[in-house]
Each structure stands twice: as C-alpha cells, then as structure tokens.
Design an enzyme around this catalytic site. Structure first.
Site, PDB file in Angstrom:
ATOM      1  N   GLU A  79      -5.326-104.553 -85.541  1.00  0.00           N
ATOM      2  CA  GLU A  79      -4.943-104.298 -84.148  1.00  0.00           C
ATOM      3  C   GLU A  79      -5.798-105.192 -83.249  1.00  0.00           C
ATOM      4  O   GLU A  79      -5.878-104.969 -82.051  1.00  0.00           O
ATOM      5  CB  GLU A  79      -5.066-102.823 -83.781  1.00  0.00           C
ATOM      6  N   CYS A 111      -4.803 -98.007 -86.108  1.00  0.00           N
ATOM      7  CA  CYS A 111      -5.602 -97.995 -87.339  1.00  0.00           C
ATOM      8  C   CYS A 111      -4.762 -97.709 -88.585  1.00  0.00           C
ATOM      9  O   CYS A 111      -5.301 -97.602 -89.685  1.00  0.00           O
ATOM     10  CB  CYS A 111      -6.729 -96.972 -87.218  1.00  0.00           C
ATOM     11  N   HIS A 233      -9.647 -91.428 -92.233  1.00  0.00           N
ATOM     12  CA  HIS A 233      -9.933 -92.507 -91.290  1.00  0.00           C
ATOM     13  C   HIS A 233     -11.111 -92.004 -90.453  1.00  0.00           C
ATOM     14  O   HIS A 233     -11.099 -90.845 -90.008  1.00  0.00           O
ATOM     15  CB  HIS A 233      -8.692 -92.750 -90.415  1.00  0.00           C
TER      16      HIS A 233
HETATM   17  N1  COA Z   1     -27.551 -83.008 -80.828  1.00  0.00           N
HETATM   18  C1  COA Z   1     -26.497 -82.886 -81.674  1.00  0.00           C
HETATM   19  N2  COA Z   1     -25.192 -82.935 -81.258  1.00  0.00           N
HETATM   20  C2  COA Z   1     -24.965 -83.152 -79.939  1.00  0.00           C
HETATM   21  C3  COA Z   1     -26.031 -83.300 -79.006  1.00  0.00           C
HETATM   22  C4  COA Z   1     -27.370 -83.216 -79.503  1.00  0.00           C
HETATM   23  N3  COA Z   1     -28.419 -83.361 -78.693  1.00  0.00           N
HETATM   24  N4  COA Z   1     -25.476 -83.493 -77.796  1.00  0.00           N
HETATM   25  C5  COA Z   1     -24.137 -83.462 -77.943  1.00  0.00           C
HETATM   26  N5  COA Z   1     -23.820 -83.265 -79.234  1.00  0.00           N
HETATM   27  C6  COA Z   1     -22.478 -83.179 -79.852  1.00  0.00           C
HETATM   28  C7  COA Z   1     -21.455 -82.476 -79.012  1.00  0.00           C
HETATM   29  O1  COA Z   1     -21.566 -81.070 -79.148  1.00  0.00           O
HETATM   30  C8  COA Z   1     -20.169 -83.020 -79.604  1.00  0.00           C
HETATM   31  O2  COA Z   1     -19.895 -82.379 -80.826  1.00  0.00           O
HETATM   32  P1  COA Z   1     -18.421 -81.754 -81.123  1.00  0.00           P
HETATM   33  O3  COA Z   1     -17.464 -82.897 -80.989  1.00  0.00           O
HETATM   34  O4  COA Z   1     -18.527 -81.230 -82.510  1.00  0.00           O
HETATM   35  O5  COA Z   1     -18.195 -80.731 -80.085  1.00  0.00           O
HETATM   36  C9  COA Z   1     -20.539 -84.467 -79.959  1.00  0.00           C
HETATM   37  O6  COA Z   1     -21.970 -84.527 -79.951  1.00  0.00           O
HETATM   38  C10 COA Z   1     -20.016 -85.513 -79.006  1.00  0.00           C
HETATM   39  O7  COA Z   1     -20.363 -85.128 -77.708  1.00  0.00           O
HETATM   40  P2  COA Z   1     -19.363 -85.334 -76.486  1.00  0.00           P
HETATM   41  O8  COA Z   1     -20.031 -84.850 -75.240  1.00  0.00           O
HETATM   42  O9  COA Z   1     -18.009 -84.809 -76.812  1.00  0.00           O
HETATM   43  O10 COA Z   1     -19.323 -86.940 -76.477  1.00  0.00           O
HETATM   44  P3  COA Z   1     -18.701 -87.919 -75.425  1.00  0.00           P
HETATM   45  O11 COA Z   1     -17.899 -87.216 -74.393  1.00  0.00           O
HETATM   46  O12 COA Z   1     -19.811 -88.762 -74.925  1.00  0.00           O
HETATM   47  O13 COA Z   1     -17.690 -88.848 -76.283  1.00  0.00           O
HETATM   48  C11 COA Z   1     -16.043 -89.415 -77.969  1.00  0.00           C
HETATM   49  C12 COA Z   1     -17.386 -88.708 -77.653  1.00  0.00           C
HETATM   50  C13 COA Z   1     -15.843 -89.466 -79.463  1.00  0.00           C
HETATM   51  C14 COA Z   1     -14.911 -88.640 -77.309  1.00  0.00           C
HETATM   52  C15 COA Z   1     -16.095 -90.861 -77.355  1.00  0.00           C
HETATM   53  O14 COA Z   1     -17.151 -91.571 -77.918  1.00  0.00           O
HETATM   54  C16 COA Z   1     -14.811 -91.632 -77.581  1.00  0.00           C
HETATM   55  O15 COA Z   1     -13.868 -91.494 -76.809  1.00  0.00           O
HETATM   56  N6  COA Z   1     -14.749 -92.497 -78.612  1.00  0.00           N
HETATM   57  C17 COA Z   1     -13.527 -93.159 -79.000  1.00  0.00           C
HETATM   58  C18 COA Z   1     -13.027 -92.502 -80.270  1.00  0.00           C
HETATM   59  C19 COA Z   1     -11.542 -92.643 -80.444  1.00  0.00           C
HETATM   60  O16 COA Z   1     -10.824 -91.964 -79.781  1.00  0.00           O
HETATM   61  N7  COA Z   1     -11.112 -93.529 -81.325  1.00  0.00           N
HETATM   62  C20 COA Z   1      -9.715 -93.741 -81.593  1.00  0.00           C
HETATM   63  C21 COA Z   1      -9.037 -92.607 -82.245  1.00  0.00           C
HETATM   64  S1  COA Z   1      -8.809 -92.742 -83.951  1.00  0.00           S
END
Ligand code: COA
Length: 388
Positions: A79, A111, A233
């Site tokens: 992609e 993907c 994945h």
């Molecule tokens: N210690 C341990 N875990 C912690 C933490 C800490 N101090 N602080 C936060 N976390 C955990 C959260 O509880 C959460 O866990 P959960 O998902 O099991 O609830 C996780 O860390 C991620 O935190 P979150 O606040 O949801 O992260 P974010 O809003 O910054 O973004 C994604 C996370 C994944 C949504 C973001 O990185 C993203 O959009 N990535 C792209 C991924 C994607 O969509 N790819 C294509 C699809 S296949």
C-alpha cells in the site's frame, strides 16, 4: 496436493528508534508505548529505501540462481507503491534477475494485499503443480511526526516462496472472509502519510476477527481447542492481544487459554522490534512464531489478516515436519546488528523522504548498507542500484 509456504525471509532498516525515547520526547509514560501499545522499537526507514528496495532486499535472501529460473509468478502486495501505473513486481523481477517468462502484478487492499496474493498463489499452484511463486509484502508505515499514530509506525518487507509440498506451512483450502466499506484508515493520492481513525479501526479489527473466526469454526465444524496458535496482523502488538482475548476470555479450558497466550507472545516477538509493516505484518508474526520452534509437525495455526477499508480473512495452516531446519537465527541476528538513532535524527530522516516531484534528486544512499538502494530520481524515473 499440499500447497503452502516453502521459504520465508524478512528485511528492514539498519536503524531503529527505541520506543522509550519516543515516549519521553512526546511527554508520555514509556509504559504506554511498551505495554499499552506493545512496541519496544520502531524501524526508521532511510530515504534510500522504498517498497521496491525493501522487497528486493528481503527476497534476495531466498531467491537463489535455481529460484530465478523456476519462479513463474511474482505477487507484490503493498500500500506504499512507487508508481500509480507500473507494478513493483517488474522492478523486483529486474533487480533480482528473475527469468523474463515469469509474470507479475501488484496487489493493493491496505494490509490485506499479501494475503490476497497467498489465495491467488494457492489457485495458481493447484493448476500448475511445478510452479514456484514469489510473494512479497513491502511497506513503510508513516502517520506523521507527533500524530497519535506515530508510535505505531515502522516498515519492512516479508518475502515468501509458495509451492506444492512446502517445507514450512501447508495452507488450508478453506477460509472465512468479510468485506465492508468503512473509513477507518486510508491514504488519498496526494498524501505520503496515512489518515486513520485509530480507535474505530481497532474496534473494527476485533469485530472482523470475531466474525470471521466464528464463521470459520461453524463452517468447518472446528473448535478453538484444535488450534496450537492463533496469530494476527499486528499494526501494534497489543492489537493482536486484544483480539485474542476477545475469543478466549470465556474459555473454561485453562490449558487451551494458556497455550494460545504463550504462542501469541512468541508470535509478537519480532513485530515488537520493528513496528507496523502493513502487508508483511501477519507474516512477520508467523516467522516469529516458527522461530520459537515450539510448534510440532502437523499442528494447526489460525491466521487473521486485516486490511483497513476493510477486508478480513481467517484461514489456517499446518506446520510441516522438519520446518525448524529452515527457520534459522538469521532474522534475530540481523535485528540485533541494527543501530539506534535519537528522536532528532529520526525526525530528520522522516522529513528527508523523496516526495513526488519533477526535479532530479539524490537520496542519502551512500550511508545505506543495504544491498539494494534507491539512489534518487532522474527525469521522473526512480534510479535503483545493487551495491557490491
Ligand atoms: N502503562 C500501560 N498502559 C498504558 C499506560 C501506561 N502508563 N497509559 C496508557 N496505556 C494503555 C491504554 O490503557 C490503552 O490500552 P487499551 O487499548 O488496552 O485500552 C493503550 O495504552 C493505548 O492508549 P490510548 O490512549 O488508546 O492511545 P492513543 O490514543 O495515544 O492511540 C492508537 C493509540 C493505536 C489508537 C494510535 O496509535 C493509532 O491510531 N495508531 C494507528 C493504528 C491503526 O489504526 N492502524 C491501522 C489499522 S490495522
């Protein structure tokens, strides 16, 4: 006739960014990245690599002189293609010196592209049992500096040869598939970085997994207890853990639960070290699992492929007797030889990527130790080279 994966190899950058350093630079708790996201390191792809060179560097490890003569089909899942018209498969064929009677195409569905290739190769080999098919999944995952997706970036390529009577994994002929038109992740033509609704995408990933997994179990009269491992994945490794938990949380058989969690840990080991690979991600996870040498011949693995937009597929494979001989420590040794970079250096390299442009330009190819490099462009044509 048994059809499946005969050889596999992986390539990524010689540079990586420790996730702990990225978390500190973004004023976040490192455990959020290390545990909450489940990533330890992120590949920092040089500006002298693109999906073609990453694929060529991965395939070089498994395409010897005999394969160059025998391969009759090249399927290039990506992609992050480098041309809207010409397929990456032609560049790959030419760079590797694969015979000119082989045909090749590029496959795109986020993907999911490499999994689409696997299904096509199954049909092709069933019709032509002597065939050897080269498949690659090659991508650079870019979301942007300081974005929510930044911690889930990465990049690299998986290469595989599929054939009859494979040495690694026999792939089952049945699968469960789901397609829905949703906007969870996409990349408009004017952008080199993806747009993503990460939370929505993560929810849909689990919905797609549960639906295809349950359909498969029902259709094939299967049971979760018959799987030695279920792999995913992995856009970030916590994603797979969440999906696995969604089908094991109510299981009464603790042994099955523990086994699936143990195998999952083995299957995310390499992905934790690299980040998202897009098309290659599920297959890096497979390599990671096989690398642990914990599976026994004949055991069944479940594989879940997800491509945003979205398509999901659950299919299966059985491990071939003696596979351990062909899965060496090469990948782990290769990853251990990499060099860490600072957040400042990662940001500089990230910003130095060749954008679509008319002018001739050169990359920093002289610093790149990879066999195949992108030197730049002349008259709007990419210049690739094999270094000695
Ligand atoms: N210690 C341990 N875990 C912690 C933490 C800490 N101090 N602080 C936060 N976390 C955990 C959260 O509880 C959460 O866990 P959960 O998902 O099991 O609830 C996780 O860390 C991620 O935190 P979150 O606040 O949801 O992260 P974010 O809003 O910054 O973004 C994604 C996370 C994944 C949504 C973001 O990185 C993203 O959009 N990535 C792209 C991924 C994607 O969509 N790819 C294509 C699809 S296949």
């Amino acid at each position: 006739m048994k059809i499946g994966i005969d050889k596999m190899s992986f390539f990524t950058s010689d540079l990586y960014l420790p996730m702990e350093d990225l978390a500190k630079a973004r004023n976040e708790d490192p455990n959020k990245y290390l545990i909450g996201i489940g990533q330890s390191k992120q590949a920092v792809i040089r500006n002298s690599q693109d999906s073609v060179t990453l694929a060529a560097n991965a395939a070089l490890k498994i395409v010897d002189d005999s394969e160059k003569e025998k391969i009759d089909l090249i399927l290039f899942g990506t992609e992050s293609g480098v041309d809207s018209s010409k397929s990456g498969a032609i560049y790959l064929q030419s760079l590797l010196g694969i015979n000119s009677a082989a045909s090749g195409v590029e496959l795109k569905q986020a993907c999911f592209g490499l999994t689409a290739g696997i299904q096509m190769a199954m049909g092709h080999i069933a019709l032509h049992p002597e065939s050897r098919v080269l498949l690659v999944g090659s991508d650079i995952a870019r979301y942007g500096i300081g974005t929510l997706g930044e911690k889930t970036q990465g990049g690299g390529a998986m290469a595989m040869i599929m054939s009859a009577n494979p040495h690694l994994l026999e792939i089952g002929t049945e699968s469960a598939h789901l397609t829905k038109d949703i906007m969870d992740f996409w990349r408009p033509l004017n952008r080199s970085e993806a747009l993503v609704d990460g939370k929505y995408s993560s929810e849909e990933f689990i919905n797609f997994f549960k639906e295809t997994f349950e359909n498969y179990i029902e259709k094939e009269n299967e049971s979760i207890a018959n799987f030695a491992a279920i792999i995913f994945h992995l856009p970030y490794t916590k994603m797979g853990l969440k999906a696995l938990r969604s089908v094991i949380e109510d299981l009464e058989d603790q042994k099955v639960k523990e086994r699936l969690l143990e195998r999952f840990e083995e299957s995310r080991y390499l992905n934790r070290e690299v980040g998202n690979l897009y098309t290659g991600s599920l297959y890096l996870s497979l390599l990671s699992l096989l690398h642990a040498h914990s599976l026994k011949a004949g055991e069944q693995i479940g594989l879940f492929s997800y491509g945003s937009g979205a398509e999901g597929e659950f299919f299966t494979g059985r491990v071939v007797e003696g596979y351990e001989k062909y899965i060496t420590d090469e990948t782990v040794a290769f990853l251990e030889r990499r060099t860490p970079v600072s957040v400042t250096e990662y940001e500089r390299i990230y910003r130095s990527f060749m954008e679509p442009q008319i002018d001739d330009c050169e990359t920093e190819f002289e610093k790149d130790p990879a066999p195949f490099i992108l030197k730049g462009q002349k008259q709007q044509q990419r210049i690739y080279e094999k270094q000695q």
